[in-house]
Design a protein around this motif. Structure first.
Motif, PDB file in Angstrom:
ATOM      1  N   LEU A   1       0.836  -1.197   0.000  1.00 49.67           N
ATOM      2  CA  LEU A   1       0.000   0.000   0.000  1.00 49.67           C
ATOM      3  C   LEU A   1       0.872   1.249   0.000  1.00 49.67           C
ATOM      4  N   THR A   2       0.556   2.210  -0.877  1.00 48.09           N
ATOM      5  CA  THR A   2       1.222   3.507  -0.891  1.00 48.09           C
ATOM      6  C   THR A   2       0.191   4.572  -0.547  1.00 48.09           C
ATOM      7  N   LEU A   3       0.458   5.337   0.499  1.00 44.84           N
ATOM      8  CA  LEU A   3      -0.476   6.356   0.967  1.00 44.84           C
ATOM      9  C   LEU A   3      -0.304   7.648   0.175  1.00 44.84           C
ATOM     10  N   LEU A   4      -1.407   8.190  -0.327  1.00 42.07           N
ATOM     11  CA  LEU A   4      -1.390   9.419  -1.117  1.00 42.07           C
ATOM     12  C   LEU A   4      -1.919  10.620  -0.338  1.00 42.07           C
ATOM     13  N   GLN A   5      -2.668  10.389   0.725  1.00 41.09           N
ATOM     14  CA  GLN A   5      -3.243  11.493   1.501  1.00 41.09           C
ATOM     15  C   GLN A   5      -2.236  12.028   2.504  1.00 41.09           C
ATOM     16  N   ASP A   6      -2.499  13.243   3.000  1.00 44.51           N
ATOM     17  CA  ASP A   6      -1.600  13.868   3.966  1.00 44.51           C
ATOM     18  C   ASP A   6      -1.720  13.263   5.358  1.00 44.51           C
ATOM     19  N   ALA A   7      -2.925  12.846   5.755  1.00 46.09           N
ATOM     20  CA  ALA A   7      -3.137  12.287   7.094  1.00 46.09           C
ATOM     21  C   ALA A   7      -2.576  10.871   7.172  1.00 46.09           C
ATOM     22  N   PRO A   8      -1.757  10.585   8.186  1.00 41.90           N
ATOM     23  CA  PRO A   8      -1.206   9.233   8.321  1.00 41.90           C
ATOM     24  C   PRO A   8      -2.295   8.227   8.702  1.00 41.90           C
ATOM     25  N   VAL A   9      -2.026   6.935   8.452  1.00 44.82           N
ATOM     26  CA  VAL A   9      -2.968   5.880   8.823  1.00 44.82           C
ATOM     27  C   VAL A   9      -2.276   4.875   9.728  1.00 44.82           C
ATOM     28  N   GLN A  10      -3.087   4.197  10.540  1.00 40.80           N
ATOM     29  CA  GLN A  10      -2.589   3.199  11.475  1.00 40.80           C
ATOM     30  C   GLN A  10      -3.302   1.878  11.243  1.00 40.80           C
ATOM     31  N   ASN A  11      -2.925   0.890  12.037  1.00 40.21           N
ATOM     32  CA  ASN A  11      -3.566  -0.415  11.989  1.00 40.21           C
ATOM     33  C   ASN A  11      -5.081  -0.262  12.149  1.00 40.21           C
ATOM     34  N   GLY A  12      -5.842  -0.972  11.328  1.00 40.24           N
ATOM     35  CA  GLY A  12      -7.294  -0.907  11.412  1.00 40.24           C
ATOM     36  C   GLY A  12      -7.928   0.136  10.510  1.00 40.24           C
ATOM     37  N   TRP A  13      -7.125   0.807   9.692  1.00 44.81           N
ATOM     38  CA  TRP A  13      -7.653   1.809   8.757  1.00 44.81           C
ATOM     39  C   TRP A  13      -8.649   1.134   7.836  1.00 44.81           C
ATOM     40  N   SER A  14      -9.784   1.791   7.577  1.00 44.16           N
ATOM     41  CA  SER A  14     -10.888   1.159   6.855  1.00 44.16           C
ATOM     42  C   SER A  14     -11.446   2.056   5.737  1.00 44.16           C
ATOM     43  N   PRO A  15     -10.761   2.123   4.585  1.00 44.96           N
ATOM     44  CA  PRO A  15     -11.263   2.920   3.462  1.00 44.96           C
ATOM     45  C   PRO A  15     -12.196   2.098   2.567  1.00 44.96           C
ATOM     46  N   GLN A  16     -12.740   2.733   1.546  1.00 43.42           N
ATOM     47  CA  GLN A  16     -13.467   2.047   0.480  1.00 43.42           C
ATOM     48  C   GLN A  16     -12.420   1.653  -0.566  1.00 43.42           C
ATOM     49  N   VAL A  17     -12.492   0.429  -1.076  1.00 38.11           N
ATOM     50  CA  VAL A  17     -11.481  -0.078  -1.998  1.00 38.11           C
ATOM     51  C   VAL A  17     -12.135  -0.520  -3.302  1.00 38.11           C
ATOM     52  N   ARG A  18     -11.479  -0.166  -4.419  1.00 36.14           N
ATOM     53  CA  ARG A  18     -11.913  -0.628  -5.740  1.00 36.14           C
ATOM     54  C   ARG A  18     -10.759  -1.401  -6.362  1.00 36.14           C
ATOM     55  N   PHE A  19     -11.036  -2.644  -6.739  1.00 35.97           N
ATOM     56  CA  PHE A  19     -10.027  -3.518  -7.322  1.00 35.97           C
ATOM     57  C   PHE A  19      -9.978  -3.353  -8.827  1.00 35.97           C
ATOM     58  N   ALA A  20      -8.832  -3.662  -9.436  1.00 38.08           N
ATOM     59  CA  ALA A  20      -8.619  -3.520 -10.882  1.00 38.08           C
ATOM     60  C   ALA A  20      -9.722  -4.228 -11.657  1.00 38.08           C
ATOM     61  N   GLY A  21     -10.248  -3.544 -12.661  1.00 39.51           N
ATOM     62  CA  GLY A  21     -11.278  -4.117 -13.514  1.00 39.51           C
ATOM     63  C   GLY A  21     -12.672  -4.063 -12.929  1.00 39.51           C
ATOM     64  N   GLN A  22     -12.838  -3.453 -11.763  1.00 35.24           N
ATOM     65  CA  GLN A  22     -14.127  -3.403 -11.084  1.00 35.24           C
ATOM     66  C   GLN A  22     -14.639  -1.977 -10.972  1.00 35.24           C
ATOM     67  N   THR A  23     -15.929  -1.843 -10.740  1.00 30.97           N
ATOM     68  CA  THR A  23     -16.516  -0.529 -10.486  1.00 30.97           C
ATOM     69  C   THR A  23     -17.037  -0.421  -9.060  1.00 30.97           C
ATOM     70  N   ASP A  24     -17.299  -1.555  -8.412  1.00 34.48           N
ATOM     71  CA  ASP A  24     -17.847  -1.564  -7.057  1.00 34.48           C
ATOM     72  C   ASP A  24     -16.789  -1.189  -6.025  1.00 34.48           C
ATOM     73  N   LEU A  25     -17.233  -0.496  -4.985  1.00 36.08           N
ATOM     74  CA  LEU A  25     -16.370  -0.185  -3.852  1.00 36.08           C
ATOM     75  C   LEU A  25     -16.683  -1.157  -2.721  1.00 36.08           C
ATOM     76  N   HIS A  26     -15.648  -1.576  -1.994  1.00 33.21           N
ATOM     77  CA  HIS A  26     -15.795  -2.496  -0.868  1.00 33.21           C
ATOM     78  C   HIS A  26     -15.152  -1.866   0.355  1.00 33.21           C
ATOM     79  N   THR A  27     -15.789  -2.008   1.502  1.00 26.49           N
ATOM     80  CA  THR A  27     -15.190  -1.550   2.749  1.00 26.49           C
ATOM     81  C   THR A  27     -14.215  -2.624   3.202  1.00 26.49           C
ATOM     82  N   CYS A  28     -12.960  -2.239   3.339  1.00 25.11           N
ATOM     83  CA  CYS A  28     -11.907  -3.181   3.716  1.00 25.11           C
ATOM     84  C   CYS A  28     -11.094  -2.599   4.863  1.00 25.11           C
ATOM     85  N   VAL A  29     -10.534  -3.484   5.671  1.00 22.32           N
ATOM     86  CA  VAL A  29      -9.718  -3.072   6.806  1.00 22.32           C
ATOM     87  C   VAL A  29      -8.275  -3.490   6.540  1.00 22.32           C
TER      88      VAL A  29
END
Length: 138
Positions: free
Chosen positions: A59-87
């Motif tokens: 994982l490469t972080l692009l935002q200014d705010a740092p992240v820690q263990n348990g960070w839970s963004p919305q994720v979109r995988f290659a070739g997909q349009t759906d977003l998934h909540t992942c930890v």
């Protein structure tokens, strides 16, 4: 000695990813569906993953705010349009990932997800903003 073809490399990567991430289903799809045209039309080109399976990622972080263990963004995988909540889980206690840093972590999604053979990449979002990118590690 002839170097391996791109299709052969993609097939080996897909098999390694399926074994590592415990893919639950593989489906042969045609070139008409959103997948790369590099492999043959009869190849297993779609990997489906069950809810709560853990996969290793970089994982490469692009935002200014740092992240820690348990960070839970919305994720979109290659070739997909759906977003998934992942930890994301970081391997070291107290580890922090800052802007521009790359870290190895594990990811676990709260809904089933799938990957086509056109890439092992993903993007992470918070709201409408892309905040990180990465790749699954076979």
């Amino acid at each position: 000695m002839k170097p391996p073809s791109i299709a052969a490399c993609l097939a080996v990567t897909a098999l390694a990813l399926a074994a590592t991430a415990q893919a639950t289903e593989q489906k042969a799809i045609t070139n008409a569906d959103p997948a790369s045209a590099a492999s043959s039309p009869t190849a297993n080109r779609l990997l489906k993953f069950n809810t709560h399976k853990v996969s290793q990622v970089t994982l490469t972080l692009l935002q200014d705010a740092p992240v820690q263990n348990g960070w839970s963004p919305q994720v979109r995988f290659a070739g997909q349009t759906d977003l998934h909540t992942c930890v994301f889980h970081l391997p070291k206690v107290g580890q922090v990932v800052k802007h521009g840093e790359t870290a190895v972590a594990t990811i676990r999604c709260n809904s089933p997800w799938q990957l086509y053979d056109n890439g092992l990449s993903f993007e992470a979002f918070q709201g409408d903003r892309k905040v990180a990118e990465g790749t699954l590690r076979p």
